[in-house]
Design an enzyme around this catalytic site. Structure first.
Site, PDB file in Angstrom:
ATOM      1  N   CYS A 115       0.828  -1.207   0.000  1.00 48.59           N
ATOM      2  CA  CYS A 115       0.000   0.000   0.000  1.00 48.59           C
ATOM      3  C   CYS A 115       0.865   1.262   0.000  1.00 48.59           C
ATOM      4  CB  CYS A 115      -1.001  -0.022   1.158  1.00 48.59           C
ATOM      5  SG  CYS A 115      -2.377   1.134   0.922  1.00 48.59           S
ATOM      6  N   HIS A 223      -3.592  -5.272   0.442  1.00 45.18           N
ATOM      7  CA  HIS A 223      -3.072  -5.646   1.758  1.00 45.18           C
ATOM      8  C   HIS A 223      -2.998  -7.175   1.914  1.00 45.18           C
ATOM      9  CE1 HIS A 223      -2.940  -1.705   3.845  1.00 45.18           C
ATOM     10  NE2 HIS A 223      -3.791  -1.373   2.882  1.00 45.18           N
ATOM     11  N   GLU A 225      -1.196  -8.806   3.918  1.00 41.87           N
ATOM     12  CA  GLU A 225      -0.975  -9.209   5.311  1.00 41.87           C
ATOM     13  C   GLU A 225      -2.273  -9.595   6.005  1.00 41.87           C
ATOM     14  OE1 GLU A 225      -2.378  -5.039   5.762  1.00 41.87           O
ATOM     15  OE2 GLU A 225      -1.138  -6.106   4.316  1.00 41.87           O
TER      16      GLU A 225
END
Length: 253
Positions: A115, A223, A225
């Protein structure tokens, strides 16, 4: 000689004012993903701007994860004025990351950008950003829904199409997969020496790699993660990053 040492992954912190005092902070989800998905030891690096000792940091680093953040890269770094003064900026983080990125690639330290980190890599290589993708002709609104529910904010909302023969396509084993979307800014002019690895349906670049890098050097706009252990494409990215960090450990022993 140390064998099988756990790789150390640096995470540049955000500079944040909390109450009366400034703090250096990093999101728990990034730290957790480094541990669980990349099998590495996260080390949060204070955002000291130009005071940061880049050479000393690279001596410690087996990898660098550039996490997402609330703030945006200051547009002066790509020769633009601030479009929306209400949006947060973080000059101290800019002063660290924009110097660290090129030095890390040159030093063959694996780099993963997420990001804001994705946008930082583009700017570090001379690229520019759309400061408001949703106000750009032909582009969709890539911002998250206005809801406190994290599961809705991070829900997979659009596909990305990987570039045939590219690193991300090989890494994930997929030509297309779903991703979340929580960003207001995005790549306008691609930085020199960067290669587009994936696109959103509206044509916005969603992933890049560094051409000619001697190790892992990849960044994504979404994202990965989030829920990384249960999302195969996301996990593949972190596994590849972790493997590159471990390879650096072996070379340094």
């Amino acid at each position: 000689m140390m064998q099988n040492r756990t790789p150390v992954v640096l995470l540049p912190a955000d500079s944040r004012q909390l109450g009366d005092h400034p703090f250096h902070v990093a999101g728990h989800k990034y730290v957790k993903a480094v541990v669980q998905a990349a099998h590495a030891l996260p080390l949060i690096v204070p955002a000291l701007g130009s005071e940061s000792d880049i050479a000393a940091l690279l001596e410690v680093a087996d990898g660098i994860l550039l996490p997402g953040a609330v703030s945006n890269v200051h547009p002066s770094h790509f020769d633009q004025d601030v479009r929306d003064p209400s949006l947060p900026l973080d000059p101290a983080r800019d002063g660290l990351t924009l110097r660290l990125i090129r030095a890390a690639v040159d030093a063959r330290v694996p780099v993963l950008g997420i990001c804001r980190g994705f946008q930082e890599i583009n700017v570090a290589f001379g690229g520019s950003l759309h400061q408001a993708v949703h106000e750009t002709a032909g582009m969709a609104d890539h911002r998250e829904p206005d809801t406190p529910e994290l599961e809705q904010q991070y829900a997979q909302v659009h596909t990305v199409r990987t570039v045939a023969g590219g690193q991300l396509a090989a890494m994930t084993g997929s030509s297309e997969f779903m991703v979340n979307s929580l960003h207001g800014q995005g790549i306008d002019r691609l930085g020199a020496g960067l290669v587009a690895e994936a696109y959103a349906p509206d044509g916005l670049i969603e992933a890049v790699s560094v051409a000619g890098a001697k190790t892992f050097a990849l960044a994504v706009q979404w994202h990965p993660e989030w829920d990384v252990l249960n999302t195969p494409a996301y996990l593949a990215i972190f596994r590849a990053f972790g493997a590159a960090c471990q390879a650096r450990v072996v070379k340094r022993n």
